[in-house]
Enzyme design. Structure first.
Site, short mmCIF file in Angstrom:
data_model
loop_
_atom_site.label_atom_id
_atom_site.label_comp_id
_atom_site.label_asym_id
_atom_site.label_seq_id
_atom_site.Cartn_x
_atom_site.Cartn_y
_atom_site.Cartn_z
N SER A 14 43.32 50.78 38.80
CA SER A 14 43.67 50.77 37.39
C SER A 14 43.48 52.18 36.83
O SER A 14 44.07 53.12 37.34
CB SER A 14 42.80 49.73 36.66
N HIS A 41 47.90 49.37 37.79
CA HIS A 41 48.20 48.83 36.47
C HIS A 41 49.02 49.84 35.69
O HIS A 41 48.59 50.99 35.50
CB HIS A 41 46.92 48.50 35.72
N ASP A 134 40.68 42.45 37.58
CA ASP A 134 41.84 42.09 38.40
C ASP A 134 41.67 42.73 39.78
O ASP A 134 41.51 43.94 39.91
CB ASP A 134 43.13 42.60 37.74
#
Length: 346
Positions: A14, A41, A134
């Site tokens: 991310s 992401h 996540d």
């Protein structure tokens, strides 16, 4: 799988991810006998092609934007495009705009889960710098399916929250800095391919549900969810539908609605907080509009000389002002609590 088929390496990251991915790929050999898949992401308006062009300048591996239905090859890096999930199904890729998982699209968990379901012990999962959680469930799927899990050491990560969340929930095989990770990946890729794969039934089932829902844009039947998990009293913060709790056979609870939205506990809590905040902002706007109407009525009646009626409206204006101030205070506290939660749990 035959001995000539490549190993699978899935990478999730991310915040700060591109710099970490670039460093990692730059240290890997050109003929690495593994296919690499990356979910970073991204905002919906990001350009995956621009990022892939950047990666190609720093690595001898061939880097591409993943394409739906294409077979993957060894010594090649496949990057998920913005606003689409990347899944692995057998020897080819699925690039689909399905429901969000953990409030992300692309999301890390669907890629990792699909790799675990189709390639089991031939899969290596890698989590790098980032926020949120996540990737935690995906790493557990890989671990339970016989694969290898590698996490960037939090002290080495620009944003350590995501690595810390994974380490806290999954007994990772390696927790190392980027400088050591490339050698481990190369050694694992050189190991013989596993011919006998035993995938836990719940992982295979959920991967197939995800693949069908994301590929065909059809909802999961309630019967399937009843078999896979337990109905809860919670509502999906994305669509308002009912949620089922999955993960009875694993160690990490997760939630899924029949529309396909999926959450870890952390992302579900954050999603509920966001939905609540949105509702409160709508309520605040409505109260302010109501106050403005009452204020106009007060001023109009005062002009007409209807002081008794004007006094009633003035009192209602003051009462509405109190409600608005209380709601603003609640929103302020809610925002502070969400920021603290993101800092502590991601």
């Amino acid at each position: 799988m035959s001995e000539n088929e490549p190993k699978i390496i899935v990478i999730g990251t991310s915040a700060g991810g591109m710099q970490a991915v670039t460093k990692l790929l730059s240290r890997l050999p050109e003929q690495l006998p593994a296919s690499i898949f990356i979910v970073q992401h991204l905002s919906p308006d990001s350009s995956a092609h621009f990022l892939v062009d950047r990666l190609n300048k720093y690595t001898d591996l061939k880097c591409k934007v993943a394409e739906h239905g294409h077979k993957f090859e060894p010594a090649t890096v496949y990057f998920s495009p913005a606003d689409k999930h990347l899944l692995i199904s057998g020897d080819h890729m699925l690039v689909v705009k399905g429901p969000r998982e953990n409030q992300f699209r692309p999301a890390i968990d669907p890629l990792f889960r699909s790799a675990a379901a189709h390639h089991g012990g031939n899969t290596t999962g890698v989590i790098l710098t980032g926020f949120m959680s996540d990737g935690v469930i995906g790493m557990e799927c890989i671990k339970r399916s016989g694969g290898t899990t590698i996490v960037q050491h939090p002290d080495d990560a620009e944003f350590p929250v995501l690595p810390e969340n994974v380490i806290r929930k999954v007994d990772a095989n390696y927790v190392v800095p980027l400088s050591e990770m490339s050698n481990i990946l190369e050694e694992l890729a050189q190991q013989p391919t596993q011919q006998s794969l035993t995938i836990p039934a719940d992982i295979r089932q959920e991967a197939l549900i995800t693949e069908r829902v994301m590929s065909n844009t059809t909802q999961t039947s309630i019967e399937e969810l009843e078999k896979a998990g337990t109905r809860t009293a919670y509502s999906c913060p994305d669509c308002g539908g009912g949620l089922w709790e999955l993960g009875q056979e694993g160690t990490i609870k997760r939630f899924r609605c029949h529309s396909g939205h999926a959450f870890s506990q952390d992302s579900l809590l954050l999603g509920m907080s966001n939905a609540l905040e949105e509702t409160l902002w709508v309520a605040l706007r409505t109260l302010e509009e109501r106050r403005n109407i009452l204020l106009n009525m007060y001023q109009s009646e005062t002009t007409k000389g209807n002081h008794r009626w004007a006094g009633i409206q003035e009192k209602r204006v003051e009462e509405m002002k109190v409600h608005i101030e209380r709601l603003r205070e609640l929103l302020s506290k809610s925002s502070s609590a969400d920021e603290e939660q993101m800092g502590e749990t991601g």
